[in-house]
Design a protein around this motif. Sequence first.
Motif, PDB file in Angstrom:
ATOM      1  N   UNK A  16       0.827  -1.205   0.000  1.00 15.16           N
ATOM      2  CA  UNK A  16       0.000   0.000   0.000  1.00 15.16           C
ATOM      3  C   UNK A  16       0.868   1.265   0.000  1.00 15.16           C
ATOM      4  N   UNK A  17       0.347   2.325  -0.609  1.00 13.35           N
ATOM      5  CA  UNK A  17       1.087   3.579  -0.674  1.00 13.35           C
ATOM      6  C   UNK A  17       0.950   4.368   0.620  1.00 13.35           C
ATOM      7  N   UNK A  18      -0.010   4.016   1.440  1.00 10.20           N
ATOM      8  CA  UNK A  18      -0.217   4.731   2.696  1.00 10.20           C
ATOM      9  C   UNK A  18       0.273   3.867   3.847  1.00 10.20           C
ATOM     10  N   UNK A  25       3.183   5.854  12.859  1.00 10.05           N
ATOM     11  CA  UNK A  25       3.381   7.219  12.336  1.00 10.05           C
ATOM     12  C   UNK A  25       4.751   7.353  11.679  1.00 10.05           C
ATOM     13  N   UNK A  26       4.830   8.290  10.725  1.00 10.31           N
ATOM     14  CA  UNK A  26       6.106   8.517  10.049  1.00 10.31           C
ATOM     15  C   UNK A  26       7.005   9.350  10.948  1.00 10.31           C
TER      16      UNK A  26
ATOM     17  N   UNK B 127      -1.972  10.316  -9.754  1.00 11.49           N
ATOM     18  CA  UNK B 127      -1.279  11.599  -9.824  1.00 11.49           C
ATOM     19  C   UNK B 127      -0.986  12.129  -8.425  1.00 11.49           C
ATOM     20  N   UNK B 128      -1.930  11.945  -7.543  1.00 10.02           N
ATOM     21  CA  UNK B 128      -1.711  12.464  -6.189  1.00 10.02           C
ATOM     22  C   UNK B 128      -0.694  11.623  -5.426  1.00 10.02           C
TER      23      UNK B 128
END
Lengths: 117, 358, 133
Positions: A16-18, A25-26, B127-128
Amino acid sequence: MPFMLPSILRNVFSGPATRPYPANPRQPFADARGELVNDPETCIFCSICAKKCPSQCLAVDKELGTWEWDPFACVYCGVCAEACPTKSLRQTNVRRAVARDKQSVAVQGQPKPKKSP
Amino acid sequence: MKTSILPFGPQHPVLPEPIHLSLTIENETVLEARPALGYVHRGLENLVAARDMHQMVQVVERVCGICSMIHAMCYCQALEEMLDIQAPPRAEYLRVIWSELHRIHSHLLWLGLFADAMGFESLFMQLWKIRERVMDINEATAGNRVIVSVNVVGGVRRDIDEDQVAMIEKELVTVEREVKQLSLTLLTDFTVKKRTKGKGVLTREQALELGAAGPTLRGSGVAQDMRQLGYAAFKDLDFEPVVETGGDSWARAAVRFKETLQSVDLVRQALAGLPQGDLAVKAKGKPEGEATARVEQPRGEVLYYIKANGTKHLDRLRIRTPTFANIPPLTVMLPGLELADVPVVVLSIDPCISCTER
Amino acid sequence: MSFIATPVTANNLCKDAQALKARGFRFVTMTCVETGPGEFDLIYHFDKDLDMVHWRLAATDREASPSLSTVYLAAFLAENEIQDQFGLRFADLAIDYQGKLYLDEEAGATPFCRFSRASITQTDSGGDTEGGQ
């Protein structure tokens, strides 16, 4: 749509990109602009920070030796910390957490003894 | 056939910000469009009475939530001209780097919103996702994601060290690759072309007459880009304005897409040529007289007019944002369109209403 | 200082603007500066191939100024903004919002004026006419 097929396939097989905030947390960047910290030991309550502040979120009283910061009016530009003559005011790289109520941060130090005339 | 007047906005699913349009329609066809503003007016220009000229840097940054750095840069350039000081070369290069990073993330944001307006959600997400890398560069180098607050009258306040240069270069490779992967979808996809080609046409003559700016102007075939003025370090960098001749929504999207890649190249050039030296010169004295400054924002040309009276408070600050110039062209773009195309065409000027009303 | 604004007169504004337009100049914007109680400078900015031309026109709130929107339609937005913020009036405005572009019905003020004024023309709804500071 066919042009997006490579992207779609890549997205299916990559993670996942998130990230699962708040469990993971980052870490803040070293140069991130976060909370202000004032050291009452070295602060001379000159109120240069309050005069420079574009959002006027700082209140300094030389007589009482108080330094007060309203983090909810602050725009985190860091102008105050740059202007501090004794470098007692610092900007850390840690952002404040969300809060339920508005609060302000006060620092009580030793007011400078008045010079006798 | 009877005509009716349809209110479009201020709250509309496609609009990130509130603008109202009174559309006179006959059946499904728009006959006339009349814009109405005033939903987010903040009166920032008038804050010059309450904030001194150095504090105004942080105020003008907040004119626009997307291209904050470019506003502050324009303001600082106008004041530097009045105070007769010159920002050091390193500051000028750093300004170019941050302003082009802002252009990249603004254009990616807009391209995403544009895809979203057409109902192309997955392109919007892609894109985001790319944009997030640019936001991370901003945060890592300047400390904040959007309102980077790096400008000061006389130069910049932040530096980019060697590690960060390497990090930016590494990230930009990924950004460029990922943006290029989407080029076929954005520019040649059947659905996208169907929704944008020939929609909202603004001819070259109309664009000039109605004072259009930025990608709206360049999409109509006028090669005018304020970066040609050579402010900051743009005089040393190599670039050509991106021009499309269609004048329709597609042309405006294509200009922005190509400018995204061009900005990646400009950041690289600026990083390669980054000179050593001071970050800022001290801004001494109080300005007096009048000055204007123009820079190129992602949305087009922004004009700052400053009148000063020799005190630390300015007399008058006037900001002409690009969307302010691009609203009159809407009145000729919209008539003749089907109602369903109106949201996409309105979005194609990249409306930034909070900037417009300031 | 590179800022030079050529003075123009109200009578010649539109004629001069026609000539400028024929030479290919693009209207950029116009700025209103308050110079004294009821006294204003209107500054017009034009551009051609990155060269700017500025014009300065003296205006008062007592009489309507000529509108450039008859020559450059794009000027209507800037002129309406000035009507709202400074209470000036423009004659023959192409699209006239009657001072209601930004302001609400009940707002009778001229928020950008520093000098207090009793009322502005057309809107005499009263209220606080002092704005800004």
